[in-house]
Design a protein around this motif. Structure first.
Motif, PDB file in Angstrom:
ATOM      1  N   LYS A 165       0.765  -1.253  -0.013  1.00  9.94           N
ATOM      2  CA  LYS A 165      -0.191  -0.206  -0.290  1.00  9.94           C
ATOM      3  C   LYS A 165       0.821   1.355   0.053  1.00  9.94           C
ATOM      4  O   LYS A 165       0.474   2.278  -0.787  1.00  9.94           O
ATOM      5  CB  LYS A 165      -0.937   0.062   1.094  1.00  9.94           C
ATOM      6  N   LEU A 166       1.983   1.366   0.710  1.00  5.71           N
ATOM      7  CA  LEU A 166       2.905   2.312   0.773  1.00  5.71           C
ATOM      8  C   LEU A 166       3.372   2.547  -0.685  1.00  5.71           C
ATOM      9  O   LEU A 166       3.511   3.759  -1.268  1.00  5.71           O
ATOM     10  CB  LEU A 166       4.114   2.018   1.765  1.00  5.71           C
ATOM     11  N   TYR A 207       2.299   1.619  -3.691  1.00  7.77           N
ATOM     12  CA  TYR A 207       0.968   2.241  -4.435  1.00  7.77           C
ATOM     13  C   TYR A 207       0.906   3.721  -4.131  1.00  7.77           C
ATOM     14  O   TYR A 207       0.642   4.411  -5.105  1.00  7.77           O
ATOM     15  CB  TYR A 207      -0.127   1.201  -4.302  1.00  7.77           C
ATOM     16  N   ASP A 208       0.812   4.103  -3.079  1.00  8.33           N
ATOM     17  CA  ASP A 208       0.467   5.498  -2.536  1.00  8.33           C
ATOM     18  C   ASP A 208       1.398   6.423  -3.101  1.00  8.33           C
ATOM     19  O   ASP A 208       1.019   7.611  -3.583  1.00  8.33           O
ATOM     20  CB  ASP A 208       0.167   5.434  -0.926  1.00  8.33           C
ATOM     21  N   ILE A 209       2.622   6.047  -2.910  1.00 12.77           N
ATOM     22  CA  ILE A 209       3.696   6.814  -3.444  1.00 12.77           C
ATOM     23  C   ILE A 209       3.716   7.015  -4.816  1.00 12.77           C
ATOM     24  O   ILE A 209       3.982   7.912  -5.463  1.00 12.77           O
ATOM     25  CB  ILE A 209       5.350   6.352  -2.823  1.00 12.77           C
ATOM     26  N   LEU A 210       3.488   5.925  -5.645  1.00  8.24           N
ATOM     27  CA  LEU A 210       3.272   6.207  -7.105  1.00  8.24           C
ATOM     28  C   LEU A 210       2.133   7.119  -7.329  1.00  8.24           C
ATOM     29  O   LEU A 210       2.147   7.871  -8.227  1.00  8.24           O
ATOM     30  CB  LEU A 210       3.213   5.015  -7.835  1.00  8.24           C
ATOM     31  N   ASP A 211       1.118   6.775  -6.888  1.00 12.62           N
ATOM     32  CA  ASP A 211      -0.112   7.747  -6.912  1.00 12.62           C
ATOM     33  C   ASP A 211       0.051   9.163  -6.713  1.00 12.62           C
ATOM     34  O   ASP A 211      -0.309   9.875  -7.627  1.00 12.62           O
ATOM     35  CB  ASP A 211      -1.231   7.298  -5.878  1.00 12.62           C
ATOM     36  N   HIS A 212       0.770   9.506  -5.713  1.00 12.90           N
ATOM     37  CA  HIS A 212       1.422  10.581  -5.267  1.00 12.90           C
ATOM     38  C   HIS A 212       2.272  11.343  -6.375  1.00 12.90           C
ATOM     39  O   HIS A 212       2.076  12.664  -6.897  1.00 12.90           O
ATOM     40  CB  HIS A 212       1.779  10.977  -4.082  1.00 12.90           C
ATOM     41  N   MET A 271       5.452   8.506   3.371  1.00  8.63           N
ATOM     42  CA  MET A 271       6.006   7.392   4.240  1.00  8.63           C
ATOM     43  C   MET A 271       5.459   7.940   5.562  1.00  8.63           C
ATOM     44  O   MET A 271       5.409   6.698   6.415  1.00  8.63           O
ATOM     45  CB  MET A 271       7.367   7.833   3.929  1.00  8.63           C
ATOM     46  N   ALA A 272       5.586   9.182   6.247  1.00 10.47           N
ATOM     47  CA  ALA A 272       5.237   9.185   7.535  1.00 10.47           C
ATOM     48  C   ALA A 272       3.723   9.074   7.658  1.00 10.47           C
ATOM     49  O   ALA A 272       3.389   8.310   9.003  1.00 10.47           O
ATOM     50  CB  ALA A 272       5.464  10.747   7.831  1.00 10.47           C
ATOM     51  N   CYS A 273       2.822   9.261   6.770  1.00 11.86           N
ATOM     52  CA  CYS A 273       1.264   8.557   7.013  1.00 11.86           C
ATOM     53  C   CYS A 273       1.168   7.552   7.083  1.00 11.86           C
ATOM     54  O   CYS A 273       0.485   7.028   8.138  1.00 11.86           O
ATOM     55  CB  CYS A 273       0.579   9.266   5.876  1.00 11.86           C
TER      56      CYS A 273
END
Length: 629
Positions: A545-546, A548-553, A574-576
């Protein structure tokens, strides 16, 4: 007075049309792919060079063109899709305006090779900047091959507004994804700078096509949707509430197999998941809406991405109900609460007024659009929240259900601390680092296991535990990076991550940066990557999930922000992912540890995204509320 109005020369008219149709290389790929699909191709091969700025090549095995048709295809408004005005109301093809080829040819160096099945010879046409250089007989495979070189070479002002090759490629990948998803029966290959990027077999089921485009991980939390009402039908796959993203990249909508970006459908999908997913997150949905062609206007914009429904309100409610019914069945629960039809003020946010708003759907049902061979996907495991700080003492108490307020027993009253923290309308705006103000607060309890309540002197403080913990991790990561002392933890069992081809392109661009930030990823064949190491502080995060979210952002921020902002976004994500979540029970010792860490921060009053982290209520304010003063 006369002589002010003149008829524009063809060259000028073509450049104006090109400005409407050909915005960037992705526009060219879209138009050429749509032409191939309309030509009943079963295989489409695409080659991209330097993000489409150097060359774009599209080959298909459709029915091709005769020499006469090939010559006419480069005349403005020349089309095989419509014959009269009445046809415009019954458009079933992707292209119909007849502007794509002449517009593209006017701003590039274009070569066409085409041949109809059964012909002994084909046709070759070369056009530079709208000027025909060559028309001749030529050997060719059945179908069409179009090569577009040096896009915008005659309009340098347009060329300089294009983004980097990686960014332009991401736009192209989005176009390819949409059209490949809409037509799983067609095979596609994509090469980027001569390297194969995507290979999709023909005659896929929709689920197989989703897996090919977005990775097999994506389909594990999808359920099939298929509902109909009169002449309306919705089908496809939607994500369980545990499956959500940071943006709408995994949200695809189609109307009669045409990829669209429509406010009505987008709003309906989001509203159907209301209260089921966290705020500022987006559901995963691959939704295909089928309805009679006379009930939708696709002739709204030259790009044909925008549409207009005759009865948008009825369609909106139909989609909402269909999604909620599907989710209710998939989750084995009672029916989810019915959502009321939005009032006029809400409706205006996503639909446009129509003279035919009261039209009823009493037409004969459309031809069934269900994709063959689809089966319901088993329910996936719900995502788990990230654990709390390793520095916290471990809790031995079961969390149970969230309580409204959980006090900590403390019979004595603490000694009043120093002067109250400065605040503006209750929100703490300035705290000096190293002043030990947080450590002097006495924990009182938790509200909704989301907000920490503390007191100091005559003041009550309410702290958002996720925002506070997020700020702690954000500043720690910042400090370690600045000192080039990031603690890395190698994973005992590397994690396999499957990406969509668009995500893969973004990852390839940022691999060195992610390595610098402690995320060690390596290619593992196809669109699969192996995560081998992470920052030690993220050791308990959900790694997939980390990433995938990094790539989304990165996909979103890449459009508007600079390098430094992108890197800062990485730290925030990463902090979130590492911070404790809302509705997580904390022991008093854990809260004390968190307060102590807040004292060492530079900016301990907002989360990394700028939201307030702490609010102060003075005793005087409370006594005024209760009428005691």
């Amino acid at each position: 007075m006369s002589g002010k109005i003149t008829v524009l020369p063809d060259e000028v008219a073509n450049h104006i049309a090109a400005g409407e149709v050909v915005e960037r290389p992705a526009s060219v790929v879209k138009e050429l792919m749509e032409n191939a699909i309309d030509a009943e191709a079963t295989q489409i091969d695409i080659e991209i060079g330097v993000g489409g700025k150097a060359y774009i090549r599209v080959r298909d095995n459709g029915y091709g063109m005769s020499r006469a048709d090939a010559e006419l295809a480069f005349e403005r408004h020349a089309t095989s899709k419509i014959r009269c005005t009445e046809d415009i109301a019954h458009i079933a093809t992707l292209g119909f305006r007849g502007e794509a080829l002449p517009s593209i040819a006017s701003v590039s160096k274009l070569t066409l090779l085409t041949q109809t099945p059964g012909s002994f010879v084909g046709t070759r046409i070369e056009i530079h900047g709208g000027e025909i250089l060559k028309i001749m007989e030529s050997g060719s495979a059945p179908g069409a091959y179009i090569e577009v070189n040096d896009l915008f070479y005659k309009t340098p002002a347009r060329l300089k507004f294009l983004k980097s090759a990686a960014t332009e490629l991401s736009y192209i990948n989005n176009v390819i994804t949409d059209l490949a998803l809409a037509h799983p029966h067609i095979g596609f290959t994509v090469k980027n700078n001569a390297k194969e990027q995507l290979h999709l077999s023909a005659e896929n089921t929709l689920l197989q096509r989703i897996a090919g485009l977005f990775g097999r991980d994506a389909i594990r939390e999808l359920v099939e949707i298929h509902e109909s009402a009169g002449s309306l039908e919705v089908l496809g796959f939607i994500g369980l509430p545990s499956f959500h993203k940071a943006n709408r990249n995994y949200q695809k909508t189609f109307v009669n197999r045409r990829p669209v970006k429509d406010k009505v459908l987008s709003h309906a999908i989001q509203q159907a998941y209301e209260t089921l997913i966290p705020k500022r997150r987006y559901p995963v949905a691959f939704v295909f809406l089928a309805l009679p062609v006379e009930l939708v206007d696709v002739n709204v914009h030259p790009t044909k991405m925008e549409i207009r429904f005759i009865n948008s309100q009825a369609i909106h409610q139909f989609v909402v109900n269909a999604i909620r019914k599907t989710l209710s069945t998939a989750l084995n629960t009672r029916s989810l609460p019915a959502l009321e039809t939005p009032d006029e003020s809400e409706q205006s946010a996503f639909s446009e007024p129509s003279d035919a708003e009261d039209a009823q759907f009493e037409f004969s049902p459309p031809q069934r659009n269900r994709f063959p061979g689809e089966k319901r996907v088993p329910q996936g495991e719900p995502c788990k929240g990230a654990p709390f700080l390793s520095e916290f003492p471990e809790s031995t108490e079961n969390s149970g259900e969230p309580s409204e307020f959980r006090p900590f027993p403390r019979p004595h009253r603490s000694t009043p601390g120093p002067a109250s923290l400065p605040a503006q309308e209750g929100v703490i705006s300035q705290i000096q680092p190293g002043s030990a103000l947080f450590s002097r607060m006495r924990p009182i309890g938790q509200f909704q296991e989301t907000y920490i309540l503390t007191e100091q002197g005559n003041d009550l403080f309410i702290i958002d535990q996720h925002a506070a913990h997020e700020r702690i991790f954000y500043e720690k990561l910042q400090t370690q990076l600045q000192k080039n002392a990031l603690d890395i933890q190698h994973l005992l069992f590397p994690v396999s991550i499957e990406l969509s081809h668009r995500e893969q392109a973004i990852l390839e661009e940022y691999l060195p940066t992610l390595q610098q930030y402690g995320l060690e990823l390596e290619p593992f064949g196809g669109n699969t990557y192996i995560l081998k190491a992470v920052p030690a502080m993220l050791a308990k995060a959900d790694y997939k999930k980390l990433i995938y979210d990094i790539l989304d952002h990165l996909t979103e921020s890449g459009k508007t922000t600079g390098v430094q902002e992108k890197l800062d976004d990485l730290l925030k994500v990463m902090a979130c992912h590492t911070a404790i979540r809302a509705h997580h029970r904390l022991q008093e010792s854990q809260i004390i540890a968190l307060l102590q860490q807040l004292d060492g921060l530079q900016l301990p009053y907002t989360c990394p995204h700028g939201r307030p982290m702490i609010i102060k209520l003075s005793l005087t304010d409370l006594e005024k509320k209760f009428g005691r003063t």
